[in-house]
Write an enzyme that holds these catalytic residues in place. Structure first.
Site, PDB file in Angstrom:
ATOM      1  N   HIS A   1     -67.900  12.745 -18.114  1.00 26.48           N
ATOM      2  CA  HIS A   1     -68.747  12.662 -16.909  1.00 26.48           C
ATOM      3  C   HIS A   1     -70.228  12.466 -17.230  1.00 26.48           C
ATOM      4  O   HIS A   1     -71.075  12.706 -16.382  1.00 26.48           O
ATOM      5  CB  HIS A   1     -68.543  13.920 -16.039  1.00 26.48           C
ATOM      6  CG  HIS A   1     -67.173  14.003 -15.433  1.00 26.48           C
ATOM      7  ND1 HIS A   1     -66.669  15.121 -14.827  1.00 26.48           N
ATOM      8  CD2 HIS A   1     -66.184  13.072 -15.333  1.00 26.48           C
ATOM      9  CE1 HIS A   1     -65.442  14.898 -14.379  1.00 26.48           C
ATOM     10  NE2 HIS A   1     -65.122  13.658 -14.687  1.00 26.48           N
TER      11      HIS A   1
ATOM     12  N   GLN B   1     -65.710  17.592 -19.464  1.00 23.27           N
ATOM     13  CA  GLN B   1     -66.162  17.095 -18.158  1.00 23.27           C
ATOM     14  C   GLN B   1     -67.590  17.580 -17.908  1.00 23.27           C
ATOM     15  O   GLN B   1     -68.203  17.238 -16.915  1.00 23.27           O
ATOM     16  CB  GLN B   1     -65.253  17.642 -17.050  1.00 23.27           C
ATOM     17  CG  GLN B   1     -63.814  17.196 -17.166  1.00 23.27           C
ATOM     18  CD  GLN B   1     -62.911  18.049 -16.285  1.00 23.27           C
ATOM     19  OE1 GLN B   1     -62.771  17.805 -15.097  1.00 23.27           O
ATOM     20  NE2 GLN B   1     -62.297  19.065 -16.860  1.00 23.27           N
ATOM     21  N   ASN B   2     -68.082  18.416 -18.814  1.00 20.16           N
ATOM     22  CA  ASN B   2     -69.406  19.011 -18.601  1.00 20.16           C
ATOM     23  C   ASN B   2     -70.516  18.062 -19.017  1.00 20.16           C
ATOM     24  O   ASN B   2     -70.348  17.231 -19.901  1.00 20.16           O
ATOM     25  CB  ASN B   2     -69.521  20.329 -19.368  1.00 20.16           C
ATOM     26  CG  ASN B   2     -68.495  21.338 -18.885  1.00 20.16           C
ATOM     27  OD1 ASN B   2     -67.888  21.130 -17.839  1.00 20.16           O
ATOM     28  ND2 ASN B   2     -68.276  22.401 -19.637  1.00 20.16           N
TER      29      ASN B   2
ATOM     30  N   ALA C   1     -63.391  32.440 -21.500  1.00 20.42           N
ATOM     31  CA  ALA C   1     -63.374  31.665 -22.745  1.00 20.42           C
ATOM     32  C   ALA C   1     -64.216  32.314 -23.846  1.00 20.42           C
ATOM     33  O   ALA C   1     -63.804  32.334 -25.009  1.00 20.42           O
ATOM     34  CB  ALA C   1     -63.887  30.255 -22.461  1.00 20.42           C
TER      35      ALA C   1
ATOM     36  N   GLU D   1     -58.230  32.430 -14.129  1.00 17.50           N
ATOM     37  CA  GLU D   1     -57.436  32.196 -12.911  1.00 17.50           C
ATOM     38  C   GLU D   1     -56.391  31.114 -13.167  1.00 17.50           C
ATOM     39  O   GLU D   1     -56.640  30.196 -13.940  1.00 17.50           O
ATOM     40  CB  GLU D   1     -58.338  31.673 -11.774  1.00 17.50           C
ATOM     41  CG  GLU D   1     -59.558  32.507 -11.451  1.00 17.50           C
ATOM     42  CD  GLU D   1     -59.201  33.831 -10.806  1.00 17.50           C
ATOM     43  OE1 GLU D   1     -58.096  33.929 -10.242  1.00 17.50           O
ATOM     44  OE2 GLU D   1     -60.011  34.764 -10.904  1.00 17.50           O
TER      45      GLU D   1
ATOM     46  N   ASN E   1     -58.103  30.475 -19.105  1.00 18.83           N
ATOM     47  CA  ASN E   1     -58.781  30.484 -17.804  1.00 18.83           C
ATOM     48  C   ASN E   1     -58.462  31.834 -17.140  1.00 18.83           C
ATOM     49  O   ASN E   1     -57.300  32.253 -17.151  1.00 18.83           O
ATOM     50  CB  ASN E   1     -58.232  29.325 -16.941  1.00 18.83           C
ATOM     51  CG  ASN E   1     -59.106  29.010 -15.749  1.00 18.83           C
ATOM     52  OD1 ASN E   1     -59.502  29.906 -14.999  1.00 18.83           O
ATOM     53  ND2 ASN E   1     -59.410  27.735 -15.546  1.00 18.83           N
TER      54      ASN E   1
ATOM     55  N   GLY F   1     -61.263  26.311 -18.995  1.00 20.39           N
ATOM     56  CA  GLY F   1     -62.253  26.374 -17.919  1.00 20.39           C
ATOM     57  C   GLY F   1     -62.303  25.192 -16.980  1.00 20.39           C
ATOM     58  O   GLY F   1     -63.387  24.831 -16.516  1.00 20.39           O
ATOM     59  N   THR F   2     -61.157  24.612 -16.671  1.00 17.18           N
ATOM     60  CA  THR F   2     -61.161  23.543 -15.655  1.00 17.18           C
ATOM     61  C   THR F   2     -60.132  23.854 -14.574  1.00 17.18           C
ATOM     62  O   THR F   2     -59.045  24.345 -14.866  1.00 17.18           O
ATOM     63  CB  THR F   2     -60.908  22.146 -16.272  1.00 17.18           C
ATOM     64  OG1 THR F   2     -60.902  21.174 -15.212  1.00 17.18           O
ATOM     65  CG2 THR F   2     -59.606  22.046 -17.042  1.00 17.18           C
TER      66      THR F   2
HETATM   67  P1  OAD Z   1     -64.423  23.816 -11.473  1.00 14.64           P
HETATM   68  O1  OAD Z   1     -65.599  24.515 -10.917  1.00 14.64           O
HETATM   69  O2  OAD Z   1     -63.591  23.016 -10.548  1.00 14.64           O
HETATM   70  O3  OAD Z   1     -63.457  24.860 -12.186  1.00 14.64           O
HETATM   71  C1  OAD Z   1     -63.951  25.819 -13.080  1.00 14.64           C
HETATM   72  C2  OAD Z   1     -62.785  26.563 -13.683  1.00 14.64           C
HETATM   73  O4  OAD Z   1     -63.316  27.456 -14.648  1.00 14.64           O
HETATM   74  C3  OAD Z   1     -61.976  27.386 -12.697  1.00 14.64           C
HETATM   75  O5  OAD Z   1     -60.592  27.143 -12.895  1.00 14.64           O
HETATM   76  C4  OAD Z   1     -62.327  28.830 -13.076  1.00 14.64           C
HETATM   77  O6  OAD Z   1     -61.243  29.727 -12.876  1.00 14.64           O
HETATM   78  C5  OAD Z   1     -62.632  28.681 -14.546  1.00 14.64           C
HETATM   79  N1  OAD Z   1     -63.512  29.712 -15.129  1.00 14.64           N
HETATM   80  C6  OAD Z   1     -64.479  30.436 -14.524  1.00 14.64           C
HETATM   81  N2  OAD Z   1     -65.077  31.264 -15.396  1.00 14.64           N
HETATM   82  C7  OAD Z   1     -64.482  31.042 -16.603  1.00 14.64           C
HETATM   83  C8  OAD Z   1     -64.652  31.586 -17.916  1.00 14.64           C
HETATM   84  N3  OAD Z   1     -65.584  32.498 -18.166  1.00 14.64           N
HETATM   85  N4  OAD Z   1     -63.867  31.120 -18.912  1.00 14.64           N
HETATM   86  C9  OAD Z   1     -62.919  30.184 -18.658  1.00 14.64           C
HETATM   87  N5  OAD Z   1     -62.706  29.645 -17.451  1.00 14.64           N
HETATM   88  C10 OAD Z   1     -63.470  30.060 -16.432  1.00 14.64           C
HETATM   89  O7  OAD Z   1     -64.954  22.935 -12.707  1.00 14.64           O
HETATM   90  P2  OAD Z   1     -64.303  21.634 -13.370  1.00 14.64           P
HETATM   91  O8  OAD Z   1     -62.837  21.751 -13.445  1.00 14.64           O
HETATM   92  O9  OAD Z   1     -65.049  21.394 -14.614  1.00 14.64           O
HETATM   93  O10 OAD Z   1     -67.463  16.464 -11.643  1.00 14.64           O
HETATM   94  O11 OAD Z   1     -64.688  20.544 -12.312  1.00 14.64           O
HETATM   95  C11 OAD Z   1     -64.373  19.207 -12.589  1.00 14.64           C
HETATM   96  C12 OAD Z   1     -65.431  18.305 -12.050  1.00 14.64           C
HETATM   97  O12 OAD Z   1     -65.690  18.597 -10.682  1.00 14.64           O
HETATM   98  C13 OAD Z   1     -66.810  18.483 -12.697  1.00 14.64           C
HETATM   99  O13 OAD Z   1     -66.929  17.800 -13.911  1.00 14.64           O
HETATM  100  C14 OAD Z   1     -67.710  17.895 -11.655  1.00 14.64           C
HETATM  101  C15 OAD Z   1     -67.122  18.588 -10.461  1.00 14.64           C
HETATM  102  O14 OAD Z   1     -67.406  18.061  -9.237  1.00 14.64           O
HETATM  103  C16 OAD Z   1     -68.428  15.615 -11.346  1.00 14.64           C
HETATM  104  O15 OAD Z   1     -69.519  15.978 -11.016  1.00 14.64           O
HETATM  105  C17 OAD Z   1     -68.012  14.196 -11.458  1.00 14.64           C
END
Ligand code: OAD
Length: 264
Positions: free
Chosen positions: A120, A102-103, A253, A237, A235, A209-210
């Site tokens: 995305h 999604q990145n 990660a 969390e 993750n 990481g999502t």
């Molecule tokens: P989020 O910001 O919603 O979630 C990030 C996730 O990464 C959370 O569950 C954290 O706990 C986790 N996290 C943080 N640090 C980490 C680490 N070091 N290792 C592993 N995990 C870690 O991001 P996305 O799920 O990617 O869309 O968000 C989805 C979409 O929402 C994005 O692609 C973007 C956003 O709005 C668009 O812009 C269309």
């Protein structure tokens, strides 16, 4: 120490990985949600939709310039971390079929992953909304745009002038836009279909990481599970998808991936 069963699953291959912003957190790019997240600083209703961005451009152009500079400064200075590099190695060694991400930060490709499905889009690409033509947005040009926006505080005209210079018109006449999916927009069909095809055949889905709250991407793990895949979530969390994960590794990660590789 990684559970032996997880190592065996990775060794068995036929694995696909779905990544989100968390995988790039250890590269210094803020995630979107949660403490310190991008959407804490910028309201996504305004900064993640085309109507919202247009309204900010009209009402608070300097704030839009701040947003663009903030966003691009982070991804321009970041490099792939041990998690991106670990996934590239798993692909090279034949354990991982593809990364569905999604990145939009290009870090998987820079780490050496070859089969990357970008749901995305990519922040280093421009796209014509009319004819679909795509154009690479070079790093140096982006750096120039950021320094211009950071120094040019002359209001809407200044911001518009800078944007027009770096987001040229397509041959068809329409101004090119950044090739990323904003809220309310449809995901690129080819990429989404490719993601489903990968999940049809995979034995294991690595979920890294999502937060699992943005659809349709968040629906992919459920689809993979229905098709018989086991899910491993990495993750720090718990997330909206933890309930369907068969295994959870609570950790960053960039720490967990090298441990998995060590265990193989
Ligand atoms: P989020 O910001 O919603 O979630 C990030 C996730 O990464 C959370 O569950 C954290 O706990 C986790 N996290 C943080 N640090 C980490 C680490 N070091 N290792 C592993 N995990 C870690 O991001 P996305 O799920 O990617 O869309 O968000 C989805 C979409 O929402 C994005 O692609 C973007 C956003 O709005 C668009 O812009 C269309």
């Amino acid at each position: 120490m990684i559970d032996k069963k997880i190592i065996e699953m990775v060794r068995d291959g036929d694995m696909v990985c779905l990544t989100g912003a968390g995988i790039s957190a250890d590269s210094g790019i803020a995630t979107f949600r949660g403490r310190g997240g991008f959407w804490e600083k910028y309201n996504p209703d305004l900064y993640a939709s085309s109507e919202g961005l247009l309204s900010v451009l009209h009402e608070d152009p300097c704030r839009l310039a701040d947003f663009i500079v903030d966003f691009y400064s982070a991804i321009l200075t970041a490099g792939p971390n041990q998690a991106h590099l670990g996934l590239a190695l798993l692909e090279k060694e034949g354990f991982l079929s593809s990364v569905i991400t999604q990145n939009i930060d290009n870090l998987h490709q820079r780490a050496g992953s070859r089969n990357v499905i970008e749901l995305h889009g990519n922040a280093f690409r421009l796209r014509c909304a009319v004819c679909g033509k795509k154009l690479l947005l070079e790093k140096d040009r982006l750096k120039e745009l950021c320094s211009l926006l950071a120094s040019n505080r002359t209001g809407r005209r200044g911001v518009l002038h800078s944007l027009a210079r770096y987001f040229p018109r397509c041959a068809c006449g329409r101004r090119l836009r950044i090739d990323v999916v904003l809220f309310g927009e449809i995901l690129p069909e080819e990429e989404l279909n490719a993601a489903f095809r990968q999940l049809d055949d995979c034995r294991t889905l690595l979920l890294i990481g999502t937060s699992g709250v943005v659809y349709p991407a968040a629906g992919l793990p459920g689809y993979a599970k229905e098709k018989g895949a086991k899910i491993i979530e990495i993750n720090p969390e718990p997330t909206a998808l933890s309930a369907i994960a068969d295994y959870r590794i609570a950790g960053n990660a960039a720490v967990v991936l090298p441990e998995i590789l060590k265990g193989l």
